[in-house]
Design a protein around this motif. Structure first.
Motif, PDB file in Angstrom:
ATOM      1  N   TRP A 166       0.808  -1.210   0.000  1.00 28.69           N
ATOM      2  CA  TRP A 166       0.000   0.000   0.000  1.00 28.69           C
ATOM      3  C   TRP A 166       0.845   1.266   0.000  1.00 28.69           C
ATOM      4  N   LEU A 167       0.293   2.280  -0.654  1.00 27.51           N
ATOM      5  CA  LEU A 167       0.860   3.622  -0.591  1.00 27.51           C
ATOM      6  C   LEU A 167      -0.159   4.542   0.083  1.00 27.51           C
ATOM      7  N   ARG A 168       0.320   5.624   0.629  1.00 26.33           N
ATOM      8  CA  ARG A 168      -0.570   6.601   1.252  1.00 26.33           C
ATOM      9  C   ARG A 168      -0.241   7.998   0.736  1.00 26.33           C
ATOM     10  N   ARG A 169      -1.230   8.871   0.758  1.00 23.89           N
ATOM     11  CA  ARG A 169      -0.999  10.255   0.385  1.00 23.89           C
ATOM     12  C   ARG A 169      -0.310  10.978   1.537  1.00 23.89           C
ATOM     13  N   ASP A 170       0.651  11.814   1.198  1.00 23.03           N
ATOM     14  CA  ASP A 170       1.283  12.598   2.258  1.00 23.03           C
ATOM     15  C   ASP A 170       0.420  13.833   2.535  1.00 23.03           C
ATOM     16  N   ASN A 171       0.858  14.661   3.449  1.00 29.92           N
ATOM     17  CA  ASN A 171       0.037  15.766   3.916  1.00 29.92           C
ATOM     18  C   ASN A 171       0.313  17.087   3.205  1.00 29.92           C
ATOM     19  N   THR A 172       1.060  17.054   2.125  1.00 27.94           N
ATOM     20  CA  THR A 172       1.336  18.304   1.411  1.00 27.94           C
ATOM     21  C   THR A 172       0.107  18.725   0.610  1.00 27.94           C
ATOM     22  N   PRO A 173      -0.085  20.012   0.390  1.00 25.06           N
ATOM     23  CA  PRO A 173      -1.230  20.475  -0.398  1.00 25.06           C
ATOM     24  C   PRO A 173      -1.197  19.872  -1.799  1.00 25.06           C
TER      25      PRO A 173
END
Length: 243
Positions: A49-56
């Protein structure tokens, strides 16, 4: 890329890298006394799995969605199994080359990475961007409103104004980076408007007598040689005149 199952509606998709594709023959029974069923083939994807980071990211932030693999502190969430029928489509990922690669996400070499012996087989890219412009179908998956994309129709409004983390844009960006971006866009628009005004003024002058007073002749103008007629004169005689 599969549909998201998060309680909080922030993004319609989850992302994973397919590590292995295999099948199992399943037999089951309702209770210990009942006979086993006929073996049934079940296809399975083993994924990382991959996840989205918190950058805009998103349309509001004007940035591509950025992904990262889970680190060693979240190994129980890093891998899983998927039904192939749940896959929406394949995704083209672009490595964020400026951040380089790392060995910190998995301890030591692992078969879930690239084939052994290839360049960078024992490392992972730190970040990966989702290429939403790889084809028209992919673009509409993130734009919303795509023909046949009925299952994500209720996400259209969110997709079109998407910009998760955009509230922290000013704090996440470097000093003067994004805060000046909007101002620069306005300045560019004003500059283009002034340029158009100047062009219109020049066109108005050129449509008139080119600044010549009565009785003056344009020395640089086109004149007919002896025995020749200009095209404008011929058109005027035939009744077309200047259009």
């Amino acid at each position: 890329m599969v549909l998201s199952h998060e309680d909080e509606r922030t993004h319609p998709y989850w992302y994973a890298r397919v590590v292995l594709i295999f099948h199992v023959n399943v037999e089951y029974r309702k209770d210990p006394r009942s006979p086993y069923s006929t073996p049934t083939r079940m296809d399975v994807l083993f994924v990382r799995w991959l996840r989205r980071d918190n950058t805009p990211a998103g349309w509001t932030a004007k940035r591509l969605q950025r992904l990262e693999f889970f680190d060693q502190e979240n190994q129980e969430e890093a891998f899983g199994f998927l039904d192939p029928d749940s896959v929406v489509r394949g995704v083209h990922l672009i490595p964020a080359f400026s951040y380089g690669s790392t060995q910190d996400l998995l301890p030591g070499p692992s078969f879930v990475r690239q084939e052994k012996g290839t360049e960078g087989w024992d490392k992972d890219w730190r970040y990966l961007y989702i290429n939403i412009f790889v084809d028209r179908d992919m673009f509409m998956r993130f734009r919303g409103g795509g023909i046949g994309h009925k299952i994500t129709r209720d996400w259209d409004e969110l997709l079109q104004r998407e910009g998760h983390g955009s509230a922290q844009t000013s704090s996440a960006a470097g000093p003067g980076e994004d805060e000046d971006e909007e101002y620069n866009d306005v300045e560019i628009e004003r500059g283009e408007e002034d340029e158009w005004e100047e062009v219109e003024e020049e066109d108005n002058n050129s449509d008139g007598d080119c600044g010549l007073s009565d009785g003056e002749e344009d020395e640089d103008g086109i004149r007919a040689d002896e025995g020749e007629e200009l095209d404008d004169d011929i058109l005027a005689e035939e009744g077309y005149g200047a259009l």
